[in-house]
Structures are given as structure tokens and as C-alpha cells.
Design a protein around this motif. Structure first.
Motif, PDB file in Angstrom:
ATOM      1  N   GLU A 146       0.799  -1.383  -0.122  1.00 20.53           N
ATOM      2  CA  GLU A 146      -0.128  -0.162  -0.243  1.00 20.53           C
ATOM      3  C   GLU A 146       0.753   1.333   0.042  1.00 20.53           C
ATOM      4  O   GLU A 146       0.820   1.940   0.999  1.00 20.53           O
ATOM      5  CB  GLU A 146      -0.993  -0.103   1.145  1.00 20.53           C
TER       6      GLU A 146
ATOM      7  N   CYS B 140      -4.251  -1.802  -1.290  1.00 20.47           N
ATOM      8  CA  CYS B 140      -4.678  -2.007   0.043  1.00 20.47           C
ATOM      9  C   CYS B 140      -4.816  -3.424   0.142  1.00 20.47           C
ATOM     10  O   CYS B 140      -4.132  -4.237   0.843  1.00 20.47           O
ATOM     11  CB  CYS B 140      -5.646  -1.011   0.511  1.00 20.47           C
ATOM     12  N   CYS B 141      -6.029  -3.892  -0.229  1.00 25.50           N
ATOM     13  CA  CYS B 141      -6.275  -5.060   0.031  1.00 25.50           C
ATOM     14  C   CYS B 141      -6.625  -5.859  -1.355  1.00 25.50           C
ATOM     15  O   CYS B 141      -6.312  -5.441  -2.332  1.00 25.50           O
ATOM     16  CB  CYS B 141      -7.477  -5.308   1.016  1.00 25.50           C
TER      17      CYS B 141
ATOM     18  N   GLU C 235      -6.625   1.850  -3.543  1.00 25.33           N
ATOM     19  CA  GLU C 235      -7.806   2.517  -2.606  1.00 25.33           C
ATOM     20  C   GLU C 235      -7.563   3.958  -3.168  1.00 25.33           C
ATOM     21  O   GLU C 235      -8.645   4.696  -2.738  1.00 25.33           O
ATOM     22  CB  GLU C 235      -6.879   2.325  -1.273  1.00 25.33           C
TER      23      GLU C 235
ATOM     24  N   GLU D 152     -11.124  -1.447  -1.500  1.00 24.61           N
ATOM     25  CA  GLU D 152     -10.567  -2.119  -0.477  1.00 24.61           C
ATOM     26  C   GLU D 152     -10.134  -3.584  -0.717  1.00 24.61           C
ATOM     27  O   GLU D 152      -9.249  -3.961  -0.799  1.00 24.61           O
ATOM     28  CB  GLU D 152     -11.210  -1.788   0.716  1.00 24.61           C
TER      29      GLU D 152
ATOM     30  N   ASP E 219     -13.425   1.658   1.028  1.00 22.45           N
ATOM     31  CA  ASP E 219     -12.995   2.473   2.034  1.00 22.45           C
ATOM     32  C   ASP E 219     -12.985   3.945   2.236  1.00 22.45           C
ATOM     33  O   ASP E 219     -11.993   4.524   1.413  1.00 22.45           O
ATOM     34  CB  ASP E 219     -11.537   1.989   2.355  1.00 22.45           C
TER      35      ASP E 219
ATOM     36  N   ARG F  14     -16.240   3.600   5.930  1.00 22.88           N
ATOM     37  CA  ARG F  14     -15.064   2.622   5.630  1.00 22.88           C
ATOM     38  C   ARG F  14     -14.969   1.319   5.882  1.00 22.88           C
ATOM     39  O   ARG F  14     -14.551   0.850   6.707  1.00 22.88           O
ATOM     40  CB  ARG F  14     -13.942   3.199   6.896  1.00 22.88           C
TER      41      ARG F  14
ATOM     42  N   GLU G 296     -13.758  -2.432   4.996  1.00 26.09           N
ATOM     43  CA  GLU G 296     -12.499  -2.942   4.752  1.00 26.09           C
ATOM     44  C   GLU G 296     -12.426  -4.421   4.149  1.00 26.09           C
ATOM     45  O   GLU G 296     -12.782  -4.750   3.197  1.00 26.09           O
ATOM     46  CB  GLU G 296     -11.901  -2.817   6.077  1.00 26.09           C
TER      47      GLU G 296
ATOM     48  N   ASP H 176      -9.956  -4.506  10.187  1.00 25.65           N
ATOM     49  CA  ASP H 176      -9.526  -4.242   8.878  1.00 25.65           C
ATOM     50  C   ASP H 176      -9.753  -5.512   8.052  1.00 25.65           C
ATOM     51  O   ASP H 176     -10.778  -5.798   7.984  1.00 25.65           O
ATOM     52  CB  ASP H 176      -8.107  -3.616   8.841  1.00 25.65           C
ATOM     53  N   ASN H 177      -8.566  -5.857   7.649  1.00 25.36           N
ATOM     54  CA  ASN H 177      -8.663  -7.468   6.742  1.00 25.36           C
ATOM     55  C   ASN H 177      -9.200  -8.320   7.578  1.00 25.36           C
ATOM     56  O   ASN H 177      -8.856  -8.414   8.980  1.00 25.36           O
ATOM     57  CB  ASN H 177      -7.058  -7.726   6.368  1.00 25.36           C
TER      58      ASN H 177
ATOM     59  N   CYS I 217      -2.469  -7.010   8.768  1.00 27.24           N
ATOM     60  CA  CYS I 217      -3.024  -7.068   7.548  1.00 27.24           C
ATOM     61  C   CYS I 217      -2.664  -8.420   6.776  1.00 27.24           C
ATOM     62  O   CYS I 217      -2.112  -9.158   7.348  1.00 27.24           O
ATOM     63  CB  CYS I 217      -2.827  -6.123   6.852  1.00 27.24           C
TER      64      CYS I 217
END
Length: 457
Positions: free
Chosen positions: A101, A150-151, A165, A215, A231, A314, A316, A366-367, A425
């Protein structure tokens, strides 16, 4: 050589989650005092000998592929490790794809052939982990020239969908998440890209999946539908992408946003007992990164909201398991410390199954991933010292699995600093369920954790 059959990999635990549904979980469900494995205790890293993590009795781990370490071609491993998954297996060799990221436009870390926009400094690396030796045998760049990867999420056919993201239109970054780039970006950003486990990546954005603050994604292997989180603050959407050809994402498709009937705003005020019927509203122009006349990064979201789509905050992590998609809001809920949602694909219903009552319990999930036995693994992304990996059982019980205790004084790669407040993460399991892989974003460390998982996680 073969890719993972994720349905077999995840086993029969999905039935347990589907029946329990985490429905018994209240917004204030307590953390176990020590969890089913007991209290966390400092454990030395099997690779460096450093005390990087605290784990339950009987668990151990190895770190590898730190930021700055030489990859297989001698170039340094990129920084800011983030989302990750095991996407394939060949004998004892697991293939993981990992996001980086990176927000800056300091230049691609990959060859031009696999770089989307050469000034972009984000992307993915692909790692091979040997189960027999418990070591990484290869680390290579697999995509770069992107922004803030990010993911993402694994697909049923052995690839990784990596998500940008940041939204960039005409060289301008939307939403104020970055002050500027050292080198101007030449192409639009805010897209999803596909990275194969084997072979060369084609750095082509999947435009119909939308241009927004992506995300994570989760793919339903039965229908081929892709579910996506956004996100964005103060409002974000939950989306689905219906590809024209399942598994062929660049062939085009339809993007839609979730509408929970009777609930236009799902950011707070939920008791934990509501179940909402779901409809989907169209995003007519998925390539509209900004609302016309603005630089807000909300072009897709505002189309969906105007059509009646529901608002989250947000969104995730996102993960599919046997007809169920779990996803998180990192700052939603009455305490603003996070929510976990469950979407039933067949029943087309949505429920909040957990919300954090405060930072001391769960600090900004988050993740996420799901264990072979049906436990949701949540990565914290808050600011407490000693960030935690948590387990959330099908009965709604939350417990700690691992604590980040990274505090370095130059012992490895000359890195110094206390990074115990850095986010977790990229959590994901090996197909046999014996290894839990995860990343600590700063200073950039990947770990593989193993131990007596069977009786709980």
C-alpha cells in the motif's frame, strides 16, 4: 501443479457458520479473558530470534520477506505490506500474492511489462513458501505502477484481485488522502487488477469493477459474482460485480450497490438483532471516479446512493465462505470502533453480527479471513500499543490470537523503532489450516504462525 479448491479448503465449517450465523452475538459481546488457547506470551521469531509477537502456549512463528530484504532478483522488497492470500499450491510449495500500500509516485518497483503506470510505486509481490523447510524460496515483483494497493481477494481459479484505494483522475488525487506525488501519474487510478499465481501479469485495469476507493473483494465460486468493499469516509458502499463471463473479469460486467430495505444508513444505531432484506441498485457509469464537477472520489458511491443504496463507513476486509460474505467497517458502530457484517448470498439478507464496544475490546477491524473451523480472523488497524489479531467464533465470542510486539534496535536490516502499534493485515490460512500467514504493515514483515489450531480456530 494445481490451484486451491477453496470450497474443499474451507471444509465443512461453513455449515456451522451458516446455521449459527454469528446471530447470537450482541454489540457488547465480551472478549475471553485469555481465549481458548490461554494467555498470550512473548515468543521468539524462528527466523531472526527476535521477540516480534506474543502468542498462546504451544504456538510458534517465522518471519520472512521484510521490507528492504533482497527479493529473488536482488532488488529490495517494497514497503507497506498489506492484503494477501494463498492463491495456489504445487506439491509443498504455497504461492501467496501480497499487496504493498504505497501512496507515493516514486516509480514502479517492477519491470515495465508488468507495470500499469510507471510513476506509481504500489503493487504486488508473489512469494513461494515451502511447507517442508518452513521458508520462503522465492519473492518476485508481480505488478506495480499502481497506487495504494490496500487489499483485494483470491479467486477460485488461482489468481489474486488487487485493489487500488486511491482515486486519481487527470493526475489529481481525490479525497485528500495524499498531498501530492513526486512524479505526476499519467493514467487514471482507483481500479482492480488481476494477478496470476503463475505466469506474467497483464497490467490491465478492470474498469467495469468501478473507479473508487477499493479495499477488498470476495468471489462467489458458484455464481462468479465479485463482492467489493469501499474504504471511504464519511460514507461508503458495498458493491457486487456481475461479470459477463464468470472468471473473465476484463470481458466487462455490471456493477451494483447494496440497498438494505428500510436501512439507508448502517453506520451506527444497530442493535445486532436486525436482519435486512437486500436489493441491488445499478451503477450506470462505473468509470466515474469523481462526482461530476468535483474531485471527491465518490462518483460511483453517489450514483448508488441516489438510486437508494445504503451507506456504511470505511468498509475494509471481505471474505466469502459457503454462501456467506463477511465484511468489516473499521470505524462503524456506536463506539466508532468497528463493525462486522454478514451477507447471506442465497437468502439475500444482511445482518450486523458484531460491533466493538470500545478500543480495549476491538480496535478498528480491517482485513479478515475465515479459518477452516469457521472462526473469523480480524486484523486490528487502530492505534493501541500491541495491536492484536482476534478470532470471532460462530457464536460471537471474541478472543486474541496474536499481539504485535515489534520493537527494534537495528538487530535486523538496521531497522529501529517501536512498531507495536502498526496494523495487522493480509491474514490467510494455508490449505491444510496449519499455518496462518499475516503481515505487520510497518516496518513491513510477513509472518507464518503455526500451533495447535484444531480444537478452536
Amino acid at each position: 501443479m494445481g490451484t486451491i479448491d477453496r470450497r474443499s479448503f474451507l471444509g465443512a465449517a461453513g455449515a456451522a457458520i451458516a446455521s449459527a450465523g454469528l446471530a447470537g452475538c450482541s454489540p457488547a459481546s465480551p472478549v475471553y479473558s485469555g481465549g481458548p488457547y490461554g494467555e498470550l506470551r512473548p515468543v521468539l521469531d524462528g527466523s531472526t530470534g527476535l521477540p516480534l509477537l506474543s502468542l498462546p502456549e504451544g504456538f510458534r512463528y517465522r518471519s520472512f520477506s521484510w521490507a528492504g530484504e533482497a527479493m529473488s532478483d536482488g532488488s529490495p522488497t517494497p514497503v507497506r505490506h498489506d492484503g494477501m492470500a494463498v492463491v495456489a499450491q504445487r506439491d509443498n510449495q504455497l504461492v501467496l500474492v501480497r499487496n504493498h500500500e504505497v501512496f507515493d509516485a516514486d516509480g514502479s518497483f517492477a519491470p515495465e511489462a508488468i507495470s500499469y503506470d510507471m510513476p506509481g510505486g504500489a503493487g504486488t509481490t508473489t512469494l513461494t513458501f515451502d511447507l517442508a523447510s518452513e521458508r520462503v524460496t522465492s519473492v518476485v515483483a508481480s505488478l506495480s505502477g499502481t497506487v495504494a494497493n490496500c487489499c483485494g481477494g483470491p479467486t477460485p481459479h488461482g489468481t489474486w484481485l488487487t485493489c487500488e484505494e486511491g482515486v486519481v483522475v487527470d493526475g489529481k488525487v481525490s479525497g485528500g488522502w495524499a498531498s501530492g506525488f513526486s512524479t505526476p501519474l499519467k493514467k487514471p487510478h482507483g481500479f482492480v487488477f488481476e494477478v496470476p499465481a503463475f505466469g506474467q501479469t497483464s497490467p490491465e485495469p478492470i474498469v467495469d469493477m468501478g473507479q473508487f476507493a477499493h479495499e477488498a473483494v470476495a468471489v462467489d465460486p458458484l455464481s462468479g459474482i465479485v463482492y467489493l468493499t469501499e474504504d471511504r469516509k464519511p460514507e461508503a458502499g458495498f458493491y457486487r460485480y456481475l461479470p459477463n463471463t464468470p472468471g473473465q473479469y476484463t470481458d466487462g460486467g455490471t456493477l451494483e450497490m447494496l440497498r438494505a430495505k428500510g436501512a439507508g444508513d448502517l453506520r451506527a444505531g444497530l442493535s445486532g438483532t436486525e436482519m435486512f432484506d437486500v436489493e441491488w441498485v445499478p451503477i450506470d457509469d462505473p468509470s466515474q471516479g469523481n462526482t461530476p464537477g468535483s474531485n471527491d472520489g465518490a462518483g460511483c458511491f453517489n450514483q448508488g446512493k441516489q438510486a437508494g443504496g445504503s451507506s456504511f463507513s470505511r468498509l475494509e476486509g471481505c471474505w466469502y465462505r459457503d454462501g456467506t460474505v463477511f465484511f468489516t467497517s473499521t470505524d462503524g458502530g456506536d463506539a466508532g470502533m468497528g463493525q462486522v457484517f454478514r451477507f447471506d448470498v442465497q437468502g439475500q439478507t444482511l445482518a450486523q453480527v458484531y460491533q466493538s464496544p470500545g478500543k480495549s475490546t476491538l480496535d478498528s477491524p480491517d482485513n479478515l479471513t475465515i479459518s477452516p473451523n469457521g472462526t473469523v480472523i480480524l486484523c486490528e488497524d487502530g492505534d493501541r500499543d500491541g495491536m492484536l489479531l482476534h478470532g470471532l467464533t460462530p457464536m460471537g465470542e471474541l478472543f486474541p490470537i496474536a499481539r504485535n510486539t515489534v520493537d527494534l534496535n537495528g538487530e535486523h536490516l538496521g531497522v529501529s523503532g517501536n512498531y507495536s502499534d502498526s496494523e495487522w493485515c493480509g491474514a490467510c490460512f494455508s490449505p491444510d489450516g496449519k499455518w496462518l500467514f499475516a503481515n505487520i504493515q510497518k516496518p513491513g514483515i510477513t509472518v507464518a504462525i503455526t500451533g495447535p489450531w484444531d480444537h478452536a480456530v
